[in-house]
Scaffold this active site. Structure first.
Site, PDB file in Angstrom:
ATOM      1  N   TYR A  29       0.940  -1.377   0.169  1.00 26.55           N
ATOM      2  CA  TYR A  29       0.003   0.013  -0.054  1.00 26.55           C
ATOM      3  C   TYR A  29       0.661   1.061  -0.081  1.00 26.55           C
ATOM      4  CZ  TYR A  29      -4.894  -1.510   0.641  1.00 26.55           C
ATOM      5  OH  TYR A  29      -6.271  -2.014   0.480  1.00 26.55           O
TER       6      TYR A  29
ATOM      7  N   GLU B 191      -0.300   4.966  -0.597  1.00 23.65           N
ATOM      8  CA  GLU B 191      -0.912   6.288  -0.804  1.00 23.65           C
ATOM      9  C   GLU B 191      -0.145   7.288  -0.700  1.00 23.65           C
ATOM     10  OE1 GLU B 191      -1.330   4.191   1.627  1.00 23.65           O
ATOM     11  OE2 GLU B 191      -3.106   4.850   2.910  1.00 23.65           O
TER      12      GLU B 191
ATOM     13  N   ASP C 107      -6.119  13.533 -25.581  1.00 25.69           N
ATOM     14  CA  ASP C 107      -6.176  12.243 -25.202  1.00 25.69           C
ATOM     15  C   ASP C 107      -5.581  11.437 -26.379  1.00 25.69           C
ATOM     16  OD1 ASP C 107      -6.901   9.531 -24.753  1.00 25.69           O
ATOM     17  OD2 ASP C 107      -9.077   9.804 -24.278  1.00 25.69           O
TER      18      ASP C 107
ATOM     19  N   THR D  74      -3.206   5.857 -22.092  1.00 28.95           N
ATOM     20  CA  THR D  74      -3.205   4.650 -21.503  1.00 28.95           C
ATOM     21  C   THR D  74      -1.821   4.141 -21.809  1.00 28.95           C
ATOM     22  OG1 THR D  74      -4.011   3.784 -23.655  1.00 28.95           O
ATOM     23  CG2 THR D  74      -5.683   4.288 -22.185  1.00 28.95           C
TER      24      THR D  74
ATOM     25  N   LYS E 203      -2.629  -0.898 -24.875  1.00 27.82           N
ATOM     26  CA  LYS E 203      -2.602  -0.531 -26.378  1.00 27.82           C
ATOM     27  C   LYS E 203      -1.121  -0.624 -26.640  1.00 27.82           C
ATOM     28  CE  LYS E 203      -7.015   1.752 -25.500  1.00 27.82           C
ATOM     29  NZ  LYS E 203      -7.812   2.928 -25.543  1.00 27.82           N
TER      30      LYS E 203
ATOM     31  N   ARG F  91      -2.025  -2.376 -17.806  1.00 25.77           N
ATOM     32  CA  ARG F  91      -3.164  -1.493 -17.853  1.00 25.77           C
ATOM     33  C   ARG F  91      -3.234  -0.432 -16.841  1.00 25.77           C
ATOM     34  NH1 ARG F  91      -5.877  -4.908 -21.471  1.00 25.77           N
ATOM     35  NH2 ARG F  91      -7.523  -3.133 -21.835  1.00 25.77           N
TER      36      ARG F  91
HETATM   37  C1  LIG Z   1      -8.818   3.241 -24.607  1.00 26.38           C
HETATM   38  C2  LIG Z   1      -9.045   4.775 -24.545  1.00 26.38           C
HETATM   39  C3  LIG Z   1      -9.553   5.221 -23.299  1.00 26.38           C
HETATM   40  C4  LIG Z   1      -9.915   4.362 -22.325  1.00 26.38           C
HETATM   41  O1  LIG Z   1      -8.900   3.810 -21.831  1.00 26.38           O
HETATM   42  P1  LIG Z   1      -9.022   2.521 -20.772  1.00 26.38           P
HETATM   43  O2  LIG Z   1      -7.880   2.172 -20.146  1.00 26.38           O
HETATM   44  O3  LIG Z   1      -9.576   1.326 -21.607  1.00 26.38           O
HETATM   45  O4  LIG Z   1      -9.955   3.060 -19.711  1.00 26.38           O
HETATM   46  C5  LIG Z   1      -9.533   6.689 -23.410  1.00 26.38           C
HETATM   47  N1  LIG Z   1      -9.424   7.422 -24.467  1.00 26.38           N
HETATM   48  C6  LIG Z   1      -8.988   6.768 -25.737  1.00 26.38           C
HETATM   49  C7  LIG Z   1      -8.959   7.792 -26.679  1.00 26.38           C
HETATM   50  C8  LIG Z   1      -8.798   5.617 -25.842  1.00 26.38           C
HETATM   51  O5  LIG Z   1      -8.640   5.046 -27.032  1.00 26.38           O
END
Ligand SMILES: *Cc1c(COP(=O)(O)O)cnc(C)c1O
Length: 426
Positions: free
Chosen positions: A51, A53, A196, A223, A226, A232
């Protein structure tokens, strides 16, 4: 997995079955990829026991000398790769990270101007079915008939709605973005420019696509699974810049990093997953190698081969090209739709994802498009000539979608093809 094999036969069997499924099938879902063996090891390490935090040097529990080391390394590597002044590495996923960014920079009721979902935006950019859409006001811009972002519309909407955040980013859009134009508009209406880049950050890291932070964006999220091939999780990156989009003297832009850290802890999430953070650091280290750049270049070549070959086979594509790792087929007027294509390809062992096309006439569960991505198969080693074969498989399957015999023959061919491209970590 000797231990699981001994203690839990059921889960062991499921893991073996999943290894087989991943090995014998072709993964063309644009958001999926394979974590390296080193990343998997870090995730299975003893950091899962702790833990922690707080942040490095500022924790609530003792015994943090090693967690501080890994989190600090993850932060430094993230800042270096993305030219950021600040990195938060604790968000549990991209969706959670977006919520942290919204809550860091807005009050309930404030407005976000983001990309329309059918034009490529993400569910977490304000889909009406999400809880966020009840808290914040989401306004959407679209793409033009050629599929490019309509900046006249972005500017008009920004002037009309005075958003706190202008959001650039997508999960189904095959083109580069003009970040400078977004920043100009954001500055004009005192909004924060937020990118994003979950899908394209690897091209940014390898300098194949522009980095929004180099063009005046204030905040960027990606993220870490991917294309990053990490665990993750997510990174929230920000810049300490001169202008002050929040307009209040006490809210200098330098406070964006502080606001983000506070929104993650204790605002939205509490205890970071330290084994994930160790694995993020390992993945970022892999990103800094020349091999990663070669991988990215190959993925771009492969995606462009898919685009060229699909057009040669008579398919229509959204924007007719790709500048990243994904290609979106537009099936309007062909008698099939994205979900028929997706289930047909699934029968031959190829995973893809149905996708909306701009202003899709069909409902979201039966959209007109299909998204194909090359990150995972490029990790497994496919090159241009293999990619041409993949398009042949797709074309044959779609042209014989009602012929079960032809499809089962193709299933065997896909299985054979996959033998030459092993899944890492299996
Ligand atoms: C995949 C994705 C997310 C969300 O990510 P998770 O880890 O799956 O919650 C947010 N924005 C975009 C553009 C994505 O492609």
């Amino acid at each position: 997995m000797q231990n699981i094999q001994k203690t839990d036969k059921d889960i062991y069997a499921a893991i073996l079955a999943e290894q087989k499924r991943q090995s014998e099938g072709m993964e063309l879902i644009a958001s999926e990829n394979y974590q390296s063996a080193a990343v998997l090891e870090a995730q299975a390490s003893v950091f899962a026991n702790k833990y922690s935090e707080g942040f490095p040097g500022r924790r609530y529990y003792w015994g943090q000398e090693n967690t501080d080391t890994i989190e600090q390394l993850a932060i430094e590597r993230a800042k270096e790769v993305f030219h950021a002044d600040h990195a938060n590495v604790q968000a549990l996923s991209g969706a959670a990270a977006n919520l942290c960014v919204y809550s860091a920079l807005m009050e309930p009721g404030d407005t976000v101007l983001g990309m329309d979902l059918t034009h490529g935006g993400h569910l977490t950019h304000g889909a009406p079915v999400t809880f966020f859409s009840k808290i914040f006001n989401f306004i959407r811009y679209k793409t033009t008939a050629e599929g490019k972002i309509d900046f006249d519309q972005v500017r008009a909407l920004a002037r009309q709605h005075k958003p706190k955040i202008i959001l650039a980013g997508f999960s189904a859009y095959p083109r580069e973005l003009d970040y400078k134009k977004f920043v100009e508009i954001a500055n004009e209406v005192w909004a924060i420019a937020f990118a994003d880049v979950s899908h394209i950050w690897w091209f940014i890291a390898a300098w194949l696509l522009k980095n929004p932070l180099d063009y005046g964006f204030h905040v960027m999220m990606t993220t870490t699974h991917k294309s990053l091939r990490g665990p993750r999780g997510a990174l929230i990156l920000s810049k300490g810049i001169v202008s002050n989009p929040l307009k209040k003297p006490e809210d200098t832009i330098e406070n964006i990093p502080t606001r983000i850290d506070r929104a993650v802890f204790p605002g939205m999430q509490w205890w970071p997953h330290m084994n994930t953070i160790a694995a993020i650091a390992v993945a970022l280290h892999e990103v800094q190698t020349p091999a990663f750049k070669t991988y990215t270049q190959q993925a771009l070549k492969n995606a462009q081969v898919v685009a060229t070959e699909l057009i040669a086979h008579g398919y229509k594509l959204v924007t007719w090209w790709t500048e990243n790792h994904m290609v979106i087929i537009d099936f309007t007027g062909t008698g099939i739709d994205g979900s028929v294509a997706e289930s047909t390809l699934d029968k031959i062992g190829i995973s893809t994802s149905k996708s909306t096309i701009p202003d899709d006439p069909n409902p979201p569960f039966r959209p007109s498009g299909l998204r194909i991505g090359l990150p995972a198969m490029t990790t497994r080693g496919v090159k241009e000539t293999d990619t041409k074969k993949i398009v042949e498989f797709i074309d044959h399957a779609l042209k014989n979608k009602d012929d079960e015999e032809a499809l089962s023959e193709l299933r065997n061919k896909v299985r054979e093809f996959c033998k030459d491209f092993p899944v890492p970590g299996v």
